[in-house]
Design a protein around this motif. Structure first.
Motif, short mmCIF file in Angstrom:
data_model
loop_
_atom_site.label_atom_id
_atom_site.label_comp_id
_atom_site.label_asym_id
_atom_site.label_seq_id
_atom_site.Cartn_x
_atom_site.Cartn_y
_atom_site.Cartn_z
N TRP A 139 43.59 46.40 40.34
CA TRP A 139 42.55 46.15 39.34
C TRP A 139 41.82 44.91 39.82
O TRP A 139 42.43 43.85 40.00
CB TRP A 139 43.22 45.92 37.99
CG TRP A 139 42.31 45.86 36.81
CD1 TRP A 139 40.95 45.94 36.79
CD2 TRP A 139 42.71 45.70 35.44
NE1 TRP A 139 40.48 45.84 35.52
CE2 TRP A 139 41.54 45.70 34.67
CE3 TRP A 139 43.94 45.55 34.82
CZ2 TRP A 139 41.56 45.54 33.29
CZ3 TRP A 139 43.96 45.41 33.45
CH2 TRP A 139 42.80 45.41 32.68
N VAL A 140 40.52 45.04 40.08
CA VAL A 140 39.80 43.93 40.69
C VAL A 140 38.49 43.64 39.96
O VAL A 140 37.89 44.52 39.35
CB VAL A 140 39.49 44.19 42.19
CG1 VAL A 140 40.77 44.35 42.99
CG2 VAL A 140 38.59 45.40 42.36
N ARG A 160 45.94 58.44 49.86
CA ARG A 160 47.23 58.08 49.27
C ARG A 160 47.25 58.20 47.75
O ARG A 160 48.29 58.06 47.12
CB ARG A 160 47.61 56.65 49.65
CG ARG A 160 47.89 56.45 51.13
CD ARG A 160 48.24 54.99 51.43
NE ARG A 160 49.16 54.47 50.44
CZ ARG A 160 48.95 53.34 49.74
NH1 ARG A 160 47.87 52.63 49.94
NH2 ARG A 160 49.84 52.92 48.86
N GLY A 161 46.09 58.41 47.17
CA GLY A 161 46.04 58.53 45.72
C GLY A 161 46.21 57.22 44.99
O GLY A 161 46.64 57.20 43.83
N GLN A 162 45.87 56.11 45.66
CA GLN A 162 45.99 54.81 44.99
C GLN A 162 45.02 54.73 43.82
O GLN A 162 43.85 55.09 43.95
CB GLN A 162 45.69 53.68 45.97
CG GLN A 162 45.88 52.29 45.37
CD GLN A 162 45.34 51.17 46.26
OE1 GLN A 162 44.18 50.78 46.15
NE2 GLN A 162 46.17 50.69 47.16
N ARG A 163 45.51 54.26 42.68
CA ARG A 163 44.67 54.10 41.51
C ARG A 163 44.05 52.70 41.52
O ARG A 163 44.72 51.71 41.77
CB ARG A 163 45.50 54.25 40.23
CG ARG A 163 45.93 55.68 39.94
CD ARG A 163 44.76 56.55 39.54
NE ARG A 163 44.02 55.96 38.42
CZ ARG A 163 42.78 56.28 38.10
NH1 ARG A 163 42.11 57.15 38.83
NH2 ARG A 163 42.18 55.72 37.07
N GLN A 164 42.73 52.64 41.26
CA GLN A 164 42.07 51.35 41.20
C GLN A 164 41.06 51.32 40.08
O GLN A 164 40.35 52.31 39.83
CB GLN A 164 41.35 51.02 42.51
CG GLN A 164 40.75 49.60 42.49
CD GLN A 164 39.98 49.25 43.75
OE1 GLN A 164 38.85 49.69 43.95
NE2 GLN A 164 40.59 48.44 44.61
N LEU A 210 44.70 42.24 40.27
CA LEU A 210 46.11 42.53 40.03
C LEU A 210 46.47 43.65 40.99
O LEU A 210 45.98 44.78 40.84
CB LEU A 210 46.36 42.97 38.59
CG LEU A 210 46.51 41.88 37.53
CD1 LEU A 210 46.74 42.53 36.17
CD2 LEU A 210 47.67 40.95 37.85
N VAL A 211 47.26 43.33 41.99
CA VAL A 211 47.67 44.32 42.99
C VAL A 211 49.16 44.55 42.78
O VAL A 211 49.98 43.70 43.16
CB VAL A 211 47.37 43.81 44.41
CG1 VAL A 211 47.79 44.85 45.43
CG2 VAL A 211 45.88 43.51 44.55
#
Length: 262
Positions: A139-140, A160-164, A210-211
């Motif tokens: 979350w940036v 990779r399907g990373q959620r952001q 928030l990583v």
């Protein structure tokens, strides 16, 4: 009669006194063991122990030296002072641009600080990218976008399907719209359903993130350039970053893929 400052100066001007005080705080021990553990020469160690005993910070029982109750308090407080000063030193290069944190800066004692160097002027940016590469979610809040960063996020999300969740300044989104390559990358990202983007029309004074469980703070200079990176896992710091990000989302507008395809 000495003043408190006299005693602080007396202790601080000798690394040997501080080292012996710290070592005795970990437990009573003999002179020989102290010599082995500290590496201080015999004559210097004798003078140092005599100094601590004279000030009633330590005492000798048989062959064993130990701190007095006064010495224990001093050891704890002096260690806290050193930790505080060390934290301030690590943040010193960013002091001009740090936001007004609502929490005690001592909570950043264990934070990792990454600064640009002569040989790697983007060391702090690279650190953010490496953290994002290994994350499951992020979350940036950012006031700018970079081609390489957007490409890497495209791989993280579609591969990779990373959620952001990204809250971006109006200027950052406009730059992405005006660049054909960035425009296509942004459209693909939004179409993937892995990224939620929000447009913030106000000023973005600091980059936040928030990583996974790591809170990121990247202070910006007057030109909006990040000057370094502070990363922390302290719960209070993480909660402040999360709360601030939520506030920015509430003041922003959702962005859809049509903003880049229309």
């Amino acid at each position: 009669m000495t003043t408190p400052l006299d005693d602080v100066e007396f202790l601080a001007r000798s690394a040997h006194r501080v080292h012996v005080l710290e070592t005795l705080h970990r437990g009573a021990t003999t002179r020989g063991d102290l010599r082995d553990r500290t590496g201080i020469a015999q004559a210097t160690l004798t003078r140092t122990l005599d100094d601590l005993v004279e000030r009633r910070w330590a005492r000798k029982r048989g062959r064993v030296y130990e701190l007095t109750p006064l010495g224990v308090v001093l050891a704890v407080e002096f260690a806290d002072l050193l930790e505080t000063v060390e934290t301030m030193q690590r943040l010193q290069s960013l002091a001009e641009w740090l936001p007004a944190f609502p929490f005690d800066l001592r909570l950043l004692a264990d934070a990792t600080v990454t600064l640009p160097t002569d040989t790697d002027v983007l060391a702090h940016v690279g650190r953010v990218e490496r953290l994002l590469d290994g994350a499951d979610s992020s979350w940036v809040l950012a006031g700018s976008v970079f081609h390489e960063s957007l490409e890497r996020q495209h791989r993280r999300s579609t591969g990779r399907g990373q959620r952001q969740v990204a809250v971006l300044s109006a200027a950052a989104l406009e730059r992405a719209r005006s660049d054909p390559e960035l425009r296509q990358l942004a459209a693909d990202l939004l179409a993937s359903g892995c990224v939620d983007v929000y447009r913030y029309d106000g000023t973005v004074p600091v980059m936040l993130g928030l990583v996974d469980e790591v809170a990121l703070v990247a202070p910006l200079d007057e030109s909006g350039v990040p000057r370094g990176l502070v990363e922390s896992t302290d719960p209070t710091v993480r909660e402040w970053v999360a709360t601030t990000l939520r506030e920015y989302v509430e003041g922003a507008e959702p962005v859809t893929a049509t903003a880049f395809t229309g």
